[in-house]
Design an enzyme around this catalytic site. Structure first.
Site, mmCIF file in Angstrom:
data_model
loop_
_atom_site.group_PDB
_atom_site.id
_atom_site.type_symbol
_atom_site.label_atom_id
_atom_site.label_comp_id
_atom_site.label_asym_id
_atom_site.label_seq_id
_atom_site.Cartn_x
_atom_site.Cartn_y
_atom_site.Cartn_z
ATOM 1 N N HIS A 95 0.849 -1.186 0.000
ATOM 2 C CA HIS A 95 0.000 0.000 0.000
ATOM 3 C C HIS A 95 0.884 1.235 0.000
ATOM 4 C CE1 HIS A 95 -3.478 2.550 0.746
ATOM 5 N NE2 HIS A 95 -2.703 3.224 1.579
ATOM 6 N N ASP A 119 -15.502 1.666 6.372
ATOM 7 C CA ASP A 119 -14.441 2.575 5.948
ATOM 8 C C ASP A 119 -14.932 3.500 4.841
ATOM 9 O OD1 ASP A 119 -11.741 3.645 5.641
ATOM 10 O OD2 ASP A 119 -11.894 2.695 3.682
ATOM 11 N N ARG A 153 -15.144 11.848 6.763
ATOM 12 C CA ARG A 153 -13.938 12.558 7.212
ATOM 13 C C ARG A 153 -13.509 13.591 6.181
ATOM 14 N NH1 ARG A 153 -10.085 7.989 7.584
ATOM 15 N NH2 ARG A 153 -8.543 9.593 8.034
ATOM 16 N N SER A 158 -8.373 3.039 8.412
ATOM 17 C CA SER A 158 -8.885 3.094 7.045
ATOM 18 C C SER A 158 -8.044 2.223 6.120
ATOM 19 C CB SER A 158 -8.878 4.555 6.563
ATOM 20 O OG SER A 158 -9.275 4.627 5.218
ATOM 21 N N LYS A 165 -9.181 -2.242 5.067
ATOM 22 C CA LYS A 165 -9.361 -2.730 3.693
ATOM 23 C C LYS A 165 -8.337 -3.803 3.364
ATOM 24 C CE LYS A 165 -9.141 1.498 2.337
ATOM 25 N NZ LYS A 165 -9.198 2.854 1.780
#
Lengths: 447, 447
Positions: free
Chosen positions: A93, A172, A179, A194, A198
Site C-alpha cells: 500500500h 471505511d 472525514r 482506514s 481494507k
C-alpha cells in the site's frame, strides 16, 4: 442481527461514548465494535460519527483501540478468505503521491517471483493519481469483478489487480467520505484503521507500506509520516500480520510521467528493465521486502537477485501479460508499452526561461496541473481522461539551457496547455549550482 | 437572499473552515456569520457543524469570535425591537439548578420597582427544572404568544414571561439540539453564544446572570463557572449590553420544593415576604443588581430598600397578579399560593434513619428523583406532571431525630415513592456535628 440491536450492546449512550473519547479515555474494543456496526446500520448518525472523529483527531487512540477500530471496520463487510490460495499472500500500500505508478510494475514482478499478490487499489483524488485509473488506460481492462474471480485469478496467475467492491469494509467507505468533508482526515488512528481495514479484508498475510513524505505527499513531514508508519506496523502486528513500512521521499514526482496511459506505459517499461531510475529504485525496494515477507528470499541481496532475474528473463512481462489478459485487456500492450499512447492529443513543450540546474520540482503543483488538464479529478464522481498528462524532460540535478524543454504537456486542446503553462514552469526551480542528491528511502520501520 | 448563497460568501470550503478552527486559528466574524446562516439554510450539514463544535470544544474561541458567533446566531431569526418600550429593559438568566424558581418571584419584584423585564424562559430537561413548566402549573397560564403581545404586555405591565418562539435564534435551537447528542455541550464559547444569542434577540439593554456552581448545577466547579461568567460578561459588553454575573452555590436544592406547582407556590410566598431564606437571599441579590442596571437605584442599599418596599407594600403581589391575568391565568392564585396545590396526589414522608445534623443534600440526586416521579423530563418531547414533587422538611444545618421526616414525596401513586425512596434518603448526609454555613454568593463578575 436485527437492525436496531447494535446500540443496545452498549452500556451507555452514544453521546457518552463520544464524551469518553473527547475526555481522553480509552474505549473498550467491544464498544468500538458495536459503535462501528451501529454506524453502518445507521443507528449512529453521521453527525455523531463526525464529532467522534474530531474528538479522535485531538485525543488520538491507544494501539489496542486503533486495532479494535480497524478490526471492527474490517468486519463491517466481507473478509476474503484466501487460505485456499497457496503461499504467503503479500500486498503493498502506498499513501499516494504524484507519478506513483509503482503498483503496476511491482505486483507482476513480485508475483513472477512466486509470491501471490492480492491487490485491491483505489482511484485518484485531488493531486494524487490512482492505480485503478491508470490500469483502465489499458483498453478493455476491467478492475471490477466478484470475490470468486479475484480469488480464482490469484490462485491461477498469482496476482489480481482489482478495485474495492461495495462488500469490502463498508464502514471505511462511509467513514472516509465523512472525514473528507469534516476536516478529520489527518488523524493517525483513523488513517491506520482506514488503510488496514481494507487490506486485512483482502485476506493478506503480510503488507509492505510505502509512506510518502514531502510536498507531493499526504504526509508533509517525516515526523508525522513516521508516526503513521509506526501505527500501521504496530496495529498490523496486533492483527497477526507481518508489516514493513518505508518512508520514501515525494517532493518531486516519481518517474517522468504524470497521467494515466503514460504512467502505465512507464510502469511497463520497468518490467522490460527500462524506465526512470527513481521508479526502478522505489519498485525494487518494495519488491525486495515483499519477497522477504513472502518467504521466497531470506536477505535483501537474495531478493534483489530474484527481482533482476524476473525482469531479465521476461517473467515479469509475461506475468503482466497474463494479468492483462485475465482482466480483459490486450496483452500485447505489455510487450510494446507505446501502444498505450493513443492519438487525439496535442503535445505542448514547457520551456526553461533561463539556464541552470533543476533543483526542485513541485510535485503538488504538477499534481494539480494534471487535474486541470483532465488527468485527475477533484470529486470522486468525476471521470478522468486516460490520454492526457505531463512528461518531465528534466529531473532534479539535470542541467538545462534557456529555451530547452523542462516538460511536455499532453492535452486535448492547446488552450488547456496555455491555461496551466505558468504553473507548470513555476513548478521547476532552477539554480546556478547543482543540488545535492537526496536518497529515495528515508527510513525503514519494521516495528 | 437565495437559499444557496451563504456558502458562496466564504473564500474557502466548509471543511477548510472546520480545519481552521481545528488548527486553533481564529475565524473571521464575516465567515462565522456566513457559516451560521448556511447552517440554518441547510447548506452546512449537521455532521459538519458537529465536527466544528467538537473542534471548538478543544480549541475554544477568542472573545471577538465568540461575539461574532453570538451575533450571527442572534441574527439568524427575529430580533425583537423594544426601543418603543420606555426604560432600561433588564432580564435575568440562570444556568439552571434544582429548585431554582427565582425567575417567578424576581421578575414581578423588579417590574414592580419600575424596571421592565422582557423575560423569555425555557423548559426543564434532565435534573434541572424550567420556568415555563413551573408557570404552566397555573391553570390557564399561556407562555406562548406573538412578539406583538410580548411587547404590548411589557409596555403595559412592565413584564412578560413568555417561552421561546420559533422565530427567536433558530440557529441556536438547531445547534443546541445537535450539541446535546454529540457531546459538545460543555464548551464555554458555545454556551456563551447559546445563552446570549437568545437574550440579545429579546431586545434587552442589560442582563443579570446567575451561574450556578456545584453538584446540582451544569457547572460543577467554580473555575469553569467563573470562565463561563467572564465569557458572557465580556461578549455581552462587546454586544453593547450591561451584564453582571453572579456565581451562586447549587449543592443543595434552592428553597424547600422541587416540582412545578409547589415551586411556583413557593416563589409566590416570596412575593408575600415569606418563603425559605435561601430563596429570598438569591432573589434579593439578583433583584438588587437588576435595579442597579435598570437605573432605578444607584447603590445596593437603595436597591434593597426598593425590593423590600415592593414586597411590603403588596406591589410585587399586585404585579404578579397583573402578569397572571394578562397571560390567561386566575390572578387569585397569587394572593393564595396554596390554591396551586391540587389534589389527586399521595404524600409519602421520607424519614431519617438516624439522628444528626443535615450536612448536605444532593441536589443532582433529588433532581433525578423529581424526573422519576414525573416532575421533570429526560427528552424534550415529554410532558411533565405539574402536581408531583419533593418538599424538603430539613435543610443543611438542621438537626433531625431518627424517624423524623427529611422530606415528603408528592406522587401520583404510592409505588412511585417506593421506587425512589432509597435515592431520596441517600441524598441527605447526616453527621454528628453541625456543618459550617456556606454563603450563597461565591463571586460577582462585572468585567
Amino acid at each position: 442481527m436485527a437492525k436496531t440491536s447494535y446500540l443496545s450492546e452498549l452500556p451507555f449512550t452514544v453521546p457518552q461514548l463520544i464524551a469518553q473519547k473527547r475526555d481522553g479515555l480509552a474505549i473498550d474494543a467491544d464498544h468500538l465494535r458495536s459503535f462501528v456496526n451501529a454506524y453502518v446500520a445507521e443507528e449512529v448518525t453521521d453527525y455523531q460519527m463526525a464529532a467522534f472523529a474530531m474528538a479522535t483527531y485531538f485525543q488520538g487512540m491507544r494501539p489496542a483501540e486503533t486495532a479494535a477500530l480497524t478490526l471492527a471496520m474490517r468486519d463491517s463487510g466481507r473478509v476474503i478468505d484466501l487460505s485456499g490460495v497457496e503461499g504467503i499472500k503479500v500486498d503493498k500500500h502506498s499513501t499516494g503521491g504524484v507519478g506513483d505508478k509503482v503498483s503496476i510494475c511491482l505486483a507482476p514482478i513480485v508475483a513472477a517471483c512466486g509470491v501471490p499478490v492480492p491487490m485491491i487499489s483505489g482511484r485518484g483524488l485531488g493531486h494524487t493519481g490512482g492505480t485503478l485509473d491508470k490500469l483502465e488506460a489499458i483498453e478493455g481492462f476491467r478492475v471490477d469483478g466478484s470475490v470468486k474471480r479475484f480469488r480464482k485469478q490469484l490462485s491461477k496467475i498469482g496476482c489480481s489487480l482489482f478495485g474495492q467492491t461495495g462488500e469490502i469494509a463498508p464502514a471505511d467507505r462511509k467513514l472516509y467520505a465523512l472525514r473528507d468533508v469534516t476536516a478529520t482526515v489527518e488523524s493517525i488512528p483513523l488513517i491506520t484503521a482506514s488503510i488496514l481495514s481494507k487490506k486485512l479484508a483482502e485476506g493478506i498475510d503480510a503488507l509492505v507500506l510505502d509512506v510518502k513524505v514531502g510536498r507531493g505527499a499526504f504526509m508533509k513531514d517525516q515526523e508525522s509520516a513516521r508516526a503513521l508508519a509506526k501505527s500501521i506496523v504496530r496495529v498490523g502486528k496486533l492483527a497477526g500480520k507481518k508489516v514493513t513500512a518505508f518512508l520514501t521521499r515525494m517532493d518531486a514526482p516519481l518517474g517522468n510521467t504524470i497521467g494515466n496511459a503514460i504512467e502505465t506505459a512507464e510502469a511497463f517499461d520497468v518490467l522490460h528493465g527500462e524506465g526512470p531510475e527513481d521508479l526502478i529504485e522505489c519498485t525494487t525496494l518494495l519488491a525486495e521486502e515483499m519477497l522477504r515477507l513472502g518467504g521466497v528470499a531470506k536477505t535483501a541481496a537474495q531478493a534483489r537477485k530474484l527481482v533482476q532475474e524476473a525482469i531479465a528473463s521476461g517473467a515479469a512481462v509475461e506475468k503482466m501479460q497474463q494479468i492483462v489478459a485475465a482482466q480483459g485487456g490486450d496483452p500485447k500492450v505489455v510487450a510494446k508499452p507505446s501502444k498505450l499512447i493513443r492519438g487525439g492529443t496535442k503535445r505542448v513543450p514547457v520551456l526553461a526561461a533561463k539556464s541552470g540546474f533543476v533543483g526542485d520540482i513541485d510535485a503538488l503543483a504538477l499534481g494539480y496541473v494534471g487535474v486541470k488538464i483532465g488527468a485527475g479529478r477533484t470529486r470522486s464522481d468525476q471521470s478522468v481522461d486516460p490520454d492526457v498528462g505531463i512528461v518531465l524532460k528534466a529531473k532534479p540535478g539535470d542541467a538545462v539551457e534557456e529555451g530547452q524543454p523542462l516538460a511536455e504537456l499532453i492535452v486535448r486542446k492547446k488552450k488547456h496547455a496555455a491555461a496551466v503553462m505558468d504553473e507548470t514552469v513555476n513548478a521547476f526551480t532552477l539554480s546556478a549550482r547543482k543540488p545535492k542528491e537526496s536518497p529515495l528511502r528515508l527510513e525503514t520501520i519494521r516495528r
